[in-house]
Structure formats: C-alpha cells, structure tokens
Enzyme design. Structure first.
Site, mmCIF file in Angstrom:
data_model
loop_
_atom_site.group_PDB
_atom_site.id
_atom_site.type_symbol
_atom_site.label_atom_id
_atom_site.label_comp_id
_atom_site.label_asym_id
_atom_site.label_seq_id
_atom_site.Cartn_x
_atom_site.Cartn_y
_atom_site.Cartn_z
ATOM 1 N N ASN A 146 -29.517 -68.656 -54.659
ATOM 2 C CA ASN A 146 -31.013 -68.515 -54.917
ATOM 3 C C ASN A 146 -31.136 -67.388 -54.465
ATOM 4 O OD1 ASN A 146 -33.587 -69.783 -56.029
ATOM 5 N ND2 ASN A 146 -34.550 -69.495 -53.661
ATOM 6 N N LYS A 195 -48.758 -80.432 -59.001
ATOM 7 C CA LYS A 195 -47.774 -81.208 -58.448
ATOM 8 C C LYS A 195 -47.812 -81.328 -56.947
ATOM 9 C CE LYS A 195 -44.264 -80.290 -62.230
ATOM 10 N NZ LYS A 195 -43.604 -80.587 -62.123
ATOM 11 N N GLY A 197 -39.328 -75.610 -57.356
ATOM 12 C CA GLY A 197 -39.792 -76.564 -57.272
ATOM 13 C C GLY A 197 -38.679 -78.204 -58.606
ATOM 14 N N ASP A 243 -39.128 -85.732 -62.460
ATOM 15 C CA ASP A 243 -38.784 -84.277 -63.406
ATOM 16 C C ASP A 243 -36.947 -84.820 -63.144
ATOM 17 O OD1 ASP A 243 -40.900 -82.956 -64.437
ATOM 18 O OD2 ASP A 243 -41.229 -81.929 -63.051
ATOM 19 N N THR A 278 -33.690 -66.010 -52.607
ATOM 20 C CA THR A 278 -34.166 -66.289 -51.138
ATOM 21 C C THR A 278 -33.582 -68.075 -50.510
ATOM 22 O OG1 THR A 278 -36.461 -65.568 -51.914
ATOM 23 C CG2 THR A 278 -35.927 -66.475 -49.798
ATOM 24 N N ASN A 307 -45.731 -85.664 -60.869
ATOM 25 C CA ASN A 307 -45.882 -85.317 -62.140
ATOM 26 C C ASN A 307 -46.041 -85.935 -62.968
ATOM 27 O OD1 ASN A 307 -43.660 -86.389 -62.580
ATOM 28 N ND2 ASN A 307 -42.686 -84.996 -63.722
ATOM 29 N N ALA A 331 -34.176 -72.800 -55.863
ATOM 30 C CA ALA A 331 -34.703 -73.471 -55.429
ATOM 31 C C ALA A 331 -36.401 -73.965 -55.331
ATOM 32 C CB ALA A 331 -34.190 -73.124 -53.843
HETATM 33 P P1 NAP Z 1 -40.698 -71.877 -59.515
HETATM 34 O O1 NAP Z 1 -40.915 -73.855 -58.129
HETATM 35 O O2 NAP Z 1 -42.080 -71.456 -59.051
HETATM 36 O O3 NAP Z 1 -39.170 -71.672 -58.893
HETATM 37 C C1 NAP Z 1 -38.364 -70.476 -58.924
HETATM 38 C C2 NAP Z 1 -37.583 -70.325 -58.945
HETATM 39 O O4 NAP Z 1 -36.926 -68.544 -59.873
HETATM 40 C C3 NAP Z 1 -36.866 -69.968 -57.867
HETATM 41 O O5 NAP Z 1 -35.703 -70.328 -57.026
HETATM 42 C C4 NAP Z 1 -37.184 -68.512 -57.603
HETATM 43 O O6 NAP Z 1 -36.526 -67.810 -56.548
HETATM 44 C C5 NAP Z 1 -37.003 -67.954 -58.678
HETATM 45 N N1 NAP Z 1 -36.811 -67.191 -59.815
HETATM 46 C C6 NAP Z 1 -37.527 -66.680 -60.379
HETATM 47 N N2 NAP Z 1 -37.739 -65.092 -60.859
HETATM 48 C C7 NAP Z 1 -36.621 -64.823 -59.800
HETATM 49 C C8 NAP Z 1 -36.403 -63.820 -60.356
HETATM 50 N N3 NAP Z 1 -36.705 -62.569 -60.636
HETATM 51 N N4 NAP Z 1 -34.746 -63.261 -59.533
HETATM 52 C C9 NAP Z 1 -34.046 -64.143 -58.661
HETATM 53 N N5 NAP Z 1 -35.196 -65.344 -58.848
HETATM 54 C C10 NAP Z 1 -35.820 -65.212 -59.260
HETATM 55 O O7 NAP Z 1 -40.614 -73.062 -60.469
HETATM 56 P P2 NAP Z 1 -40.294 -74.633 -61.155
HETATM 57 O O8 NAP Z 1 -41.716 -75.720 -61.394
HETATM 58 O O9 NAP Z 1 -38.607 -74.852 -60.347
HETATM 59 O O10 NAP Z 1 -39.943 -73.474 -62.483
HETATM 60 C C11 NAP Z 1 -38.978 -72.959 -62.858
HETATM 61 C C12 NAP Z 1 -38.578 -73.184 -64.010
HETATM 62 O O11 NAP Z 1 -37.957 -74.530 -64.543
HETATM 63 C C13 NAP Z 1 -39.715 -72.713 -65.120
HETATM 64 O O12 NAP Z 1 -39.197 -72.366 -66.250
HETATM 65 C C14 NAP Z 1 -40.068 -73.672 -66.404
HETATM 66 O O13 NAP Z 1 -40.529 -73.799 -67.244
HETATM 67 C C15 NAP Z 1 -38.759 -74.786 -66.071
HETATM 68 N N6 NAP Z 1 -39.224 -75.970 -66.314
HETATM 69 C C16 NAP Z 1 -38.511 -76.826 -67.007
HETATM 70 C C17 NAP Z 1 -38.305 -78.269 -66.977
HETATM 71 C C18 NAP Z 1 -38.285 -79.199 -67.941
HETATM 72 O O14 NAP Z 1 -38.734 -80.317 -68.619
HETATM 73 N N7 NAP Z 1 -37.399 -78.559 -69.122
HETATM 74 C C19 NAP Z 1 -39.526 -78.671 -66.239
HETATM 75 C C20 NAP Z 1 -40.077 -77.866 -64.806
HETATM 76 C C21 NAP Z 1 -39.700 -76.902 -64.907
HETATM 77 P P3 NAP Z 1 -37.263 -67.669 -54.874
HETATM 78 O O15 NAP Z 1 -36.748 -68.592 -54.332
HETATM 79 O O16 NAP Z 1 -36.246 -66.295 -54.698
HETATM 80 O O17 NAP Z 1 -38.354 -66.804 -55.630
#
Ligand code: NAP
Length: 277
Positions: free
Chosen positions: A151, A66, A130, A102, A153, A87, A128
C-alpha cells in the site's frame, strides 16, 4: 403491500443496486421495491430512525456511512464488527442487525476463477482501505497460507494486519518490492481506486512478472478492464474484474433479507447493461 428496501449513501445517484435488486426481487416473485436514498452524514441518525419508523426490511449502506452507521444499530455480525464496516442492514422485527457482505461477495466471485483449494494460495492485496480490509479478514477466516499487503501508506497496511482477529502469516511490502516479488503469488487482488474511470490509464503496479496460472483481480468495475488487468492478462494471468464482487455482495444481502438465493446471472446482466458492457 410491497416490502421496502433501499441503499443509503452520498452521493447515490449512480448506484446500480436499485436496478440489480429490483430485477432480483421480480425474478424471485417477491412483492418488494428497492430505492436509493441520498443521506448526508448529518442526516444519518435520522435516516436510521426512518428505517425503523417506516419498517424498511433491509438496507444497503455505501460511502460515506459504512463505519459511522454502526453505533446506531442494535446488533453487529462478528465479521462486520471486526472489519469495522457495515454494508447490509437486516430489519428483524424492529431489531437492526449490521453485516458486511463485501469480503464474502469478493470470495464468492474469486471461487469462480480459482483452481484448487483456496486455502493453499499465497495472496497479495494491493491497497489497505475499507474494501481491502473486508477481503483480507474474510480470506483470513478461510485459513489462507499467506496474505501480504502492499500500500502507498505503510501505517494503514500495518494497522489493518494488526487489528485482524485471526492470526495469519502476513507481511507488508512497498509497491516497488511487490513489483519485484509478484511472481510468488497465486492471487493478486487490486483494491485501490487507481485506474478507476476517468483515470483509466493509471495502474498501481506494472503486473509484469506473473506466476503460471495466477489469478489477478481488480475490484474496480468501471472500466470493466483496468490497465492493471490488461497488463496482467498480457503477461499470462487469469483475470477477473469487480463485477462479480458487486453482484455477490448484493446477492448475499438479498439472501439475508429474504432467505432466498437470487438469480445472480440476471443480476450480472442488469449491471453489465448499466455499465454499457
Ligand atoms: P478507501 O477505503 O478510500 O481506500 C482507498 C485505497 O486506495 C487505499 O489503499 C489508498 O492508499 C489507495 N489509493 C487511493 N489513491 C491512491 C493513489 N493515488 N496512489 C496510491 N494509492 C492510492 O476505498 P475503498 O472503499 O477500499 O474502495 C477502493 C476501490 O474499490 C474503489 O475504486 C471502489 O469503487 C472499489 N470497490 C469495489 C467494490 C465492488 O463491489 N466491486 C466494493 C467496494 C469498493 P492509502 O492508504 O495510501 O491512502
């Protein structure tokens, strides 16, 4: 000849976009085919050349491309540029334009469950990453009263808030502080991957103190009801899962490619079927 569309990512085998978009193309009476393409990070530059050479009309971009796809495009929509992620790519007669649907997709879904003017709401975003950034920047562009972030972090949340081009009242709080002040928020948006299959028992917050009429949403759609949502519903919240965001981000891409509003009810049905719901 059929127009060609697709999604690039790695992994990509489980993407639900091809079934959803192909159903929408059929329903709209368009001669088009949407495929899935596994593209490794090293292959990304060649894949973008391929989009141009083969004349694909539109592409969705998913993890991990992305952000890294952006330098290969000819033009970026301002919202995508500020979010720092694309996206959706539109091939406009050879010019590749990058968008991010998104955040707007999320807001389209939220409007279905929210009562009253969205701009008057106080919002808490959990996470916090993507997706959180796309949602935060889109909500900020609507002039919301307040958007706080919690968040794991802190630095990532502060960076996200500081880089937002739209000034908005916004504070960071720890997950524990968020738990204690949860009752002040009209909308709580869970954007972390916590609670996603297979780790379905996990939840970032207890969702114990819920404001009357508050909406709690989780952008995860597998499972359809996360532990976070179950607890929030038990405590009186109106809940929404990530299905609407997924459908509307795809519907907005479809509109950008074709100029046609697709049948979102059909798209939702197709995705639900794939999820076994
Ligand atoms: P990302 O950029 O990797 O961000 C992950 C987030 O989750 C960060 O805030 C991270 O915190 C937190 N996190 C992950 N593991 C953790 C843990 N064990 N404890 C505490 N915090 C944790 O991912 P993303 O692209 O934003 O996607 C996040 C979720 O949204 C995924 O489940 C994805 O499938 C879903 N999503 C859904 C859609 C939809 O269309 N419905 C679209 C996009 C994404 P830190 O900053 O502390 O690492």
């Amino acid at each position: 000849m059929n127009d060609l569309y697709g999604v690039i990512g790695d992994p990509i085998a489980h993407s639900m976009s091809p079934d959803m978009q192909n159903a929408a193309f059929d329903d709209a009476g368009l001669k088009a085919v949407y495929g899935r393409f596994r593209v490794s990070p090293a292959e990304l530059p060649d894949a973008v050349k391929g989009i141009r050479a083969l004349g694909l009309k539109g592409i969705n971009v998913t993890v991990p491309h992305k952000t890294t796809v952006m330098p290969f495009l000819d033009e970026l929509d301002p919202l995508a540029a500020s979010i720092g992620a694309v996206n959706t790519i539109v091939n406009q007669e050879g010019k590749l334009i990058g968008y991010n649907t998104d955040g707007e997709g999320y807001v389209e879904g939220l409007k279905k469950v929210i009562k009253g003017d969205i701009a008057s709401k106080e919002v808490l975003i959990i996470g916090a990453g993507g997706a959180a950034k796309a949602i935060y920047y889109t909500l900020a562009s609507l002039g919301l009263r307040r958007i706080d972030i919690t968040n794991r972090t802190e630095r990532k949340a502060l960076d996200l808030m500081e880089a937002c081009p739209i000034a908005i009242e916004s504070n960071y709080c720890t997950l524990q502080e968020a738990e204690e002040t949860l009752i002040r928020y009209d909308v709580v948006i869970q954007t972390t991957s916590i609670g996603m299959f297979p780790d379905i028992g996990a939840s970032p917050l207890m969702a114990g103190r819920v404001k009357a009429g508050a909406v709690f949403s989780d952008i995860i759609y597998n499972p359809l009801q996360t532990t976070f949502l179950r607890k929030a519903q038990y405590n009186g919240a109106v809940i929404q899962n990530g299905l609407e965001m997924f459908v509307y981000q795809g519907a907005l891409a479809f509109e950008k490619w074709t100029g046609i509003t697709p049948n979102t009810e059909l798209m939702k049905k197709v995705v639900l079927k794939q999820l076994g719901g």
